[in-house]
Design a protein around this motif. Structure first.
Motif, PDB file in Angstrom:
ATOM      1  N   PRO A  38      47.740  35.437  50.993  1.00 46.57           N
ATOM      2  CA  PRO A  38      48.878  35.129  50.010  1.00 46.57           C
ATOM      3  C   PRO A  38      48.894  36.274  48.987  1.00 46.57           C
ATOM      4  N   ILE A  39      50.030  36.993  48.619  1.00 49.78           N
ATOM      5  CA  ILE A  39      50.069  37.524  47.252  1.00 49.78           C
ATOM      6  C   ILE A  39      50.973  37.240  46.642  1.00 49.78           C
ATOM      7  N   LEU A  55      44.067  24.437  35.078  1.00 45.44           N
ATOM      8  CA  LEU A  55      44.555  24.704  36.431  1.00 45.44           C
ATOM      9  C   LEU A  55      44.151  26.013  36.947  1.00 45.44           C
ATOM     10  N   ASN A  56      43.817  26.849  35.672  1.00 48.72           N
ATOM     11  CA  ASN A  56      43.431  28.232  35.736  1.00 48.72           C
ATOM     12  C   ASN A  56      42.125  28.382  36.907  1.00 48.72           C
ATOM     13  N   GLN A  57      41.229  27.385  36.646  1.00 50.90           N
ATOM     14  CA  GLN A  57      40.137  27.317  37.540  1.00 50.90           C
ATOM     15  C   GLN A  57      40.379  26.852  39.011  1.00 50.90           C
ATOM     16  N   ASP A  58      41.747  26.698  39.296  1.00 50.25           N
ATOM     17  CA  ASP A  58      42.018  26.305  40.806  1.00 50.25           C
ATOM     18  C   ASP A  58      42.527  27.634  41.420  1.00 50.25           C
ATOM     19  N   VAL A  59      42.940  28.655  40.605  1.00 55.95           N
ATOM     20  CA  VAL A  59      43.313  29.987  41.149  1.00 55.95           C
ATOM     21  C   VAL A  59      42.159  30.883  41.654  1.00 55.95           C
ATOM     22  N   PRO A  60      42.363  30.857  43.184  1.00 57.37           N
ATOM     23  CA  PRO A  60      41.330  31.744  43.899  1.00 57.37           C
ATOM     24  C   PRO A  60      40.960  33.041  43.242  1.00 57.37           C
ATOM     25  N   THR A  61      39.619  33.291  43.131  1.00 58.74           N
ATOM     26  CA  THR A  61      39.524  34.581  42.530  1.00 58.74           C
ATOM     27  C   THR A  61      39.893  35.922  43.206  1.00 58.74           C
ATOM     28  N   GLU A  62      40.030  35.704  44.696  1.00 58.50           N
ATOM     29  CA  GLU A  62      40.288  36.969  45.546  1.00 58.50           C
ATOM     30  C   GLU A  62      41.702  37.090  45.710  1.00 58.50           C
ATOM     31  N   VAL A  63      42.584  36.247  45.309  1.00 53.85           N
ATOM     32  CA  VAL A  63      43.999  36.234  45.494  1.00 53.85           C
ATOM     33  C   VAL A  63      44.865  37.410  44.490  1.00 53.85           C
ATOM     34  N   LYS A  64      45.646  38.335  45.148  1.00 54.69           N
ATOM     35  CA  LYS A  64      46.255  39.323  44.453  1.00 54.69           C
ATOM     36  C   LYS A  64      47.357  38.771  43.904  1.00 54.69           C
ATOM     37  N   ILE A  65      47.579  38.951  42.226  1.00 50.47           N
ATOM     38  CA  ILE A  65      48.487  38.336  41.423  1.00 50.47           C
ATOM     39  C   ILE A  65      49.438  39.388  40.994  1.00 50.47           C
ATOM     40  N   ILE A  66      50.520  39.533  41.203  1.00 48.28           N
ATOM     41  CA  ILE A  66      51.606  40.812  40.730  1.00 48.28           C
ATOM     42  C   ILE A  66      52.404  40.156  39.769  1.00 48.28           C
TER      43      ILE A  66
END
Length: 426
Positions: A38-39, A55-66
């Protein structure tokens, strides 16, 4: 083997609070297990009415966010009308007879000058930015999720310009959602909303909805496939808590002006008057944003001294309240339009081991799920005697340390199982 890339366009993302964030946050967490990368595309400077930094801690570290900058009308409005702007952006709309001139004006502007919603200005710049990104990343599938439903117009624009698969996810309905009637729409605005809804539903390759009522509604508008993927629950980290010593009824989430179950308040007031022990043990916990109209109803009926107004808490804290309360309240507005609403908190309620008391309209999807999972009892607004009997029964079980729920068949509502259903569409 390269994973298939999927672009997810969402307005709500951590640190935004509320259930709308968690749906796609959890899909992003589990889709890589099915070979999907997912991007995520989000606004750079959003105006979130509620924030939950946990909820920030639930964001996967490897996900690309634009991120793409956005002009927020609510932010500008708050400079002049801070309180009114904040309550409207949370979805809290006063009763028509009690609306101030400022609130009436802001509702008219919101409904008629920003179609479909106040984030419509983000559509064109986002399409321009994403066209290059989609080509560069080799993205074949785009998912838009609303509300705000203006994000579906981004999908509409991208579908027109590029050869992509587009899935439109509706967490809530569009033109039939309850508050739509309160936006003081002109005939032109109503027609425009209908036209845009029709174009989205008949252009997207697949449509996802969160309820069966909404699916049936949309099947009358489009021949495109409509799939129900409800919200769900996830494995929460272990929390330390002690069960409430009092007989607590807890409502977790927003209690809007019309989400005001006066039949329930009457039952509780009568039980307090009729049963001395009940009066000594009872407490009503309100966890989340509550409208003034609800507080006034509680005061008029004599419940104010029994109310613990907790206010908005983080998701982590809300889990604690769910687990330690004796009974959990789930309230929906008594109207035809709300039969399709399945609050995200229902699924967390279901795995809390606490019985649910739900009050809402006849024939709702919530009633279907609660009965199917044996997680509580669903009542209509006319069910005074039945509600009273159930609360008294719960109170007797509480006094005997035997009050607990006995759920069945919950696994299909786990976030990973739901991500598997989404994977089949991808």
């Amino acid at each position: 083997m390269n994973k298939k890339k999927v672009l997810i366009i969402t307005y709500y993302w951590p640190p935004a609070g509320g259930p709308g964030v968690q749906r796609w946050l959890k899909f992003v967490k589990y889709l890589p297990d099915f070979g999907i990368e997912p991007i995520v595309f989000i606004p750079e400077n959003p105006n979130y009415p509620l924030q939950d930094t946990s909820l920030n801690q639930d964001v996967p570290t490897e996900v690309k966010i634009i991120k793409q900058p956005i002009n927020e009308p609510y932010k500008w409005a708050s400079l002049f009308f801070k309180k009114t702007s904040k309550t409207i952006s949370k979805g809290i709309i006063s009763d028509k007879k009690k609306q101030s001139l400022v609130e009436k004006m802001m509702l008219f502007i919101r409904g008629n000058c920003f179609i479909p919603d106040a984030r419509v200005g983000w559509v064109k710049p986002s399409i321009k930015t994403l066209m290059g990104i989609i080509k560069k990343e080799g993205i074949e599938t785009v998912i838009t999720t609303g509300p705000p439903h203006s994000l579906h117009l981004i999908g509409l624009g991208l579908k027109k310009e590029l050869k992509i698969k587009w899935i439109a996810d509706f967490r809530d309905p569009w033109t039939t959602i309850g508050y739509h009637k309160q936006l003081k729409l002109t005939g032109y605005a109503q027609k425009k909303h209908k036209q845009l809804e029709n174009r989205v539903l008949n252009t997207a390759d697949d449509i996802i909805v969160t309820s069966f009522v909404t699916k049936n509604e949309f099947l009358n508008i489009t021949n495109k496939p409509v799939t129900v993927i409800t919200n769900g629950y996830d494995n929460e980290k272990r929390v330390d808590f002690e069960m409430d010593s009092k007989f607590t009824l807890a409502h977790i989430g927003s209690l809007l002006s019309k989400r005001n179950p006066e039949v329930l308040w009457q039952v509780l007031a009568d039980l307090l008057r009729e049963h001395t022990g009940f009066a000594k043990d009872f407490q009503l916990n309100l966890v989340g944003t509550v409208s003034e109209e609800v507080f006034k109803s509680l005061e008029l009926i004599g419940l104010s001294n029994y109310v613990n107004n907790v206010g908005y808490v983080s998701h982590e804290e809300s889990i604690v309240f769910q687990k330690k309360s004796q009974l959990l309240l789930l309230i929906e507005i008594n109207s035809e339009e709300t039969k399709c609403i399945i609050p995200g908190k229902l699924f967390e309620y279901m795995v809390s081991n606490r019985p649910i008391i739900a009050v809402g309209p006849k024939g709702s999807d919530v009633e279907k799920i609660i009965k199917e999972t044996n997680t509580g009892v669903y009542f209509n607004y006319e069910d005074y005697e039945a509600i009273k009997r159930y609360i008294l029964k719960g109170y007797d079980l509480y006094k005997n340390n035997a009050l607990i729920s006995h759920p069945i068949g919950l696994q299909k509502y786990h976030r990973k199982s739901l991500a598997g259903t989404l994977y089949k569409l991808l």
